[in-house]
Design a protein around this motif. Structure first.
Motif, PDB file in Angstrom:
ATOM      1  N   GLU A 228       0.830  -1.208   0.000  1.00 44.09           N
ATOM      2  CA  GLU A 228       0.000   0.000   0.000  1.00 44.09           C
ATOM      3  C   GLU A 228       0.861   1.253   0.000  1.00 44.09           C
ATOM      4  O   GLU A 228       0.551   2.245  -0.684  1.00 44.09           O
ATOM      5  CB  GLU A 228      -0.925  -0.007   1.225  1.00 44.09           C
ATOM      6  CG  GLU A 228      -1.852   1.188   1.283  1.00 44.09           C
ATOM      7  CD  GLU A 228      -2.751   1.163   2.507  1.00 44.09           C
ATOM      8  OE1 GLU A 228      -3.669   1.998   2.592  1.00 44.09           O
ATOM      9  OE2 GLU A 228      -2.527   0.301   3.394  1.00 44.09           O
TER      10      GLU A 228
ATOM     11  N   LEU B 276       0.665   4.092  -2.875  1.00 46.78           N
ATOM     12  CA  LEU B 276       0.381   5.491  -2.542  1.00 46.78           C
ATOM     13  C   LEU B 276       1.474   6.403  -3.090  1.00 46.78           C
ATOM     14  O   LEU B 276       1.193   7.503  -3.588  1.00 46.78           O
ATOM     15  CB  LEU B 276       0.258   5.646  -1.027  1.00 46.78           C
ATOM     16  CG  LEU B 276      -1.004   5.061  -0.383  1.00 46.78           C
ATOM     17  CD1 LEU B 276      -0.893   5.097   1.137  1.00 46.78           C
ATOM     18  CD2 LEU B 276      -2.241   5.818  -0.840  1.00 46.78           C
TER      19      LEU B 276
ATOM     20  N   TRP C 196      -3.986   2.180  -9.900  1.00 42.98           N
ATOM     21  CA  TRP C 196      -3.313   2.120  -8.612  1.00 42.98           C
ATOM     22  C   TRP C 196      -4.278   2.416  -7.465  1.00 42.98           C
ATOM     23  O   TRP C 196      -4.190   1.817  -6.402  1.00 42.98           O
ATOM     24  CB  TRP C 196      -2.139   3.102  -8.603  1.00 42.98           C
ATOM     25  CG  TRP C 196      -0.966   2.561  -9.373  1.00 42.98           C
ATOM     26  CD1 TRP C 196      -0.622   1.249  -9.516  1.00 42.98           C
ATOM     27  CD2 TRP C 196      -0.024   3.308 -10.140  1.00 42.98           C
ATOM     28  NE1 TRP C 196       0.493   1.134 -10.310  1.00 42.98           N
ATOM     29  CE2 TRP C 196       0.890   2.381 -10.712  1.00 42.98           C
ATOM     30  CE3 TRP C 196       0.164   4.659 -10.400  1.00 42.98           C
ATOM     31  CZ2 TRP C 196       1.961   2.765 -11.513  1.00 42.98           C
ATOM     32  CZ3 TRP C 196       1.240   5.046 -11.200  1.00 42.98           C
ATOM     33  CH2 TRP C 196       2.117   4.116 -11.752  1.00 42.98           C
ATOM     34  N   ARG C 197      -5.210   3.342  -7.700  1.00 40.47           N
ATOM     35  CA  ARG C 197      -6.198   3.613  -6.649  1.00 40.47           C
ATOM     36  C   ARG C 197      -7.081   2.391  -6.419  1.00 40.47           C
ATOM     37  O   ARG C 197      -7.463   2.083  -5.286  1.00 40.47           O
ATOM     38  CB  ARG C 197      -7.032   4.838  -7.019  1.00 40.47           C
ATOM     39  CG  ARG C 197      -6.299   6.157  -6.834  1.00 40.47           C
ATOM     40  CD  ARG C 197      -7.268   7.328  -6.861  1.00 40.47           C
ATOM     41  NE  ARG C 197      -7.847   7.506  -8.189  1.00 40.47           N
ATOM     42  CZ  ARG C 197      -7.337   8.301  -9.128  1.00 40.47           C
ATOM     43  NH1 ARG C 197      -6.234   8.984  -8.873  1.00 40.47           N
ATOM     44  NH2 ARG C 197      -7.934   8.433 -10.291  1.00 40.47           N
TER      45      ARG C 197
ATOM     46  N   ILE D 112      -5.115   0.022  -4.388  1.00 39.77           N
ATOM     47  CA  ILE D 112      -5.054   0.482  -2.991  1.00 39.77           C
ATOM     48  C   ILE D 112      -6.316   0.077  -2.244  1.00 39.77           C
ATOM     49  O   ILE D 112      -6.258  -0.382  -1.095  1.00 39.77           O
ATOM     50  CB  ILE D 112      -4.848   2.011  -2.950  1.00 39.77           C
ATOM     51  CG1 ILE D 112      -3.433   2.372  -3.429  1.00 39.77           C
ATOM     52  CG2 ILE D 112      -5.070   2.543  -1.533  1.00 39.77           C
ATOM     53  CD1 ILE D 112      -3.204   3.860  -3.593  1.00 39.77           C
TER      54      ILE D 112
ATOM     55  N   GLN E 120      -6.522  -2.369   1.007  1.00 39.94           N
ATOM     56  CA  GLN E 120      -7.195  -1.982   2.241  1.00 39.94           C
ATOM     57  C   GLN E 120      -8.274  -2.988   2.627  1.00 39.94           C
ATOM     58  O   GLN E 120      -8.473  -3.285   3.813  1.00 39.94           O
ATOM     59  CB  GLN E 120      -7.782  -0.582   2.098  1.00 39.94           C
ATOM     60  CG  GLN E 120      -6.722   0.511   1.996  1.00 39.94           C
ATOM     61  CD  GLN E 120      -7.305   1.871   1.659  1.00 39.94           C
ATOM     62  OE1 GLN E 120      -8.464   1.995   1.247  1.00 39.94           O
ATOM     63  NE2 GLN E 120      -6.503   2.917   1.818  1.00 39.94           N
TER      64      GLN E 120
END
Length: 329
Positions: A205, A209, A229-230, A233, A237
């Motif tokens: 992560e 980021l 990438w988001r 992420i 999570q």
């Protein structure tokens, strides 16, 4: 070993991979250079080809927290911890360094995580990956996240199976089989795996980021990678939240197992207590008639001995019946 992954000349929408010999130069157009247990000569070859610095194994292991992720001469250096040997009872974490440049992605590793094999099988098929270094890295991290989720799912299934064996089993059989001790050992193993997955996802992560905030798309790139990438992420999570849930479940399972152990121990102590109470009245009778007083009328009775035996039996049965009546047994 130096593995080269480049664009297939016959079909531009998939990658090919090959292993270079010691004397072979790195082909132009290589999108991914994978260094597996590299030698000093292989490190120098990649450094000369891309103009980047390749960290050694000692540098990767002893890296400072501030040097895990940094940018130098236009290249992004990132070190993440990836689940390795996930098929064993206790998987370990492998430090892998990713060096992302405009020309190619370089990975430096000294272990063989399963995610790399999964990704290689995927990218060698048409349309399996984009034809840019950042796309290769995005797909590689997607495989790492998928593999971590698969490991976590396997742990969850084993936790459910172990839980059913404990809570659905007959307590006497569990006690005789020594299952409680085995369960506690398994809980320790499962918690170790979950901790490794959580630690791996935290490092992944952090890398994602960093990339989403600092990676500048080259002018020749056709698409950006921030949305991908988001998405990764969010997946990371979600895995971290699931790992926290499984840890809570393991803690409940550990507390419940220790509680069952205490119950079994209390049953044994209660049995000893009942036996002691049942034997107290007969012991009292035997003690009275075992005294060496000169004047004891019962000693001269013809039925004295049978009477004493009968009294001991009766006084032993009465407490037992009382305990049964009270449902203490």
């Amino acid at each position: 070993m130096l593995l080269i992954h480049g664009i297939c000349p016959e079909n531009g929408d998939r990658l090919i991979h090959r292993t270079l010999t010691k004397d072979e130069p790195i082909p132009n157009g290589s999108l991914w250079i994978d260094l597996l247990n590299p030698s000093t000569l292989e490190d120098k070859k990649v450094e000369t080809h891309l103009g980047v610095s390749i960290p050694t194994r000692e540098e990767m292991h002893d890296i400072e927290p501030s040097e895990i992720i940094y940018t130098e001469n236009g290249a992004h250096y990132m070190t993440a911890r990836v689940i390795c040997q996930s098929d064993t009872n206790v998987p370990k974490l492998a430090d892998i360094t990713f060096i992302l440049t405009e020309k190619a992605l370089v990975t430096v590793r000294y272990d063989e995580p399963g995610a790399f094999g999964i990704f290689l099988n995927r990218v060698t098929k048409p349309g399996g990956c984009g034809m840019e270094p950042a796309a290769v890295m995005e797909g590689l991290f997607e495989a790492i996240v998928d593999r971590a989720a698969e490991v976590l799912r396997g742990v969850g299934d084993r936790i459910d199976l172990r839980s059913r064996k404990i809570f659905d089993a007959d307590s006497s059989q569990v006690e005789r089989g020594g299952a409680y001790q085995g369960v506690i050992q398994k809980i320790g193993q499962y918690e170790h795996i979950i901790s490794n997955v959580r630690e791996s996802m935290m490092s992944v992560e952090r890398v994602l980021l960093f990339l989403s905030a600092n990676y500048q798309r080259p002018k020749k790139a056709t698409t950006g990678f921030a949305p991908e990438w988001r998405t990764s992420i969010r997946d990371v999570q979600a895995i971290e939240e699931h790992a926290t849930f499984l840890s809570s479940k393991l803690q409940f399972m550990l507390d419940a197992t220790l509680g069952l152990v205490s119950i079994e121990q209390n049953k044994i102590i209660k049995l000893f207590s009942v036996v002691a109470v049942v034997l107290m009245p007969p012991t009292l009778v035997a003690s009275i008639y075992g005294m060496n007083f000169k004047t004891m009328p019962e000693l001269d009775w013809a039925i004295g001995y049978p009477m004493a035996l009968a009294m001991m039996v009766v006084f032993a049965i009465l407490p037992y019946l009382f305990f049964r009546w009270k449902k203490w047994l």
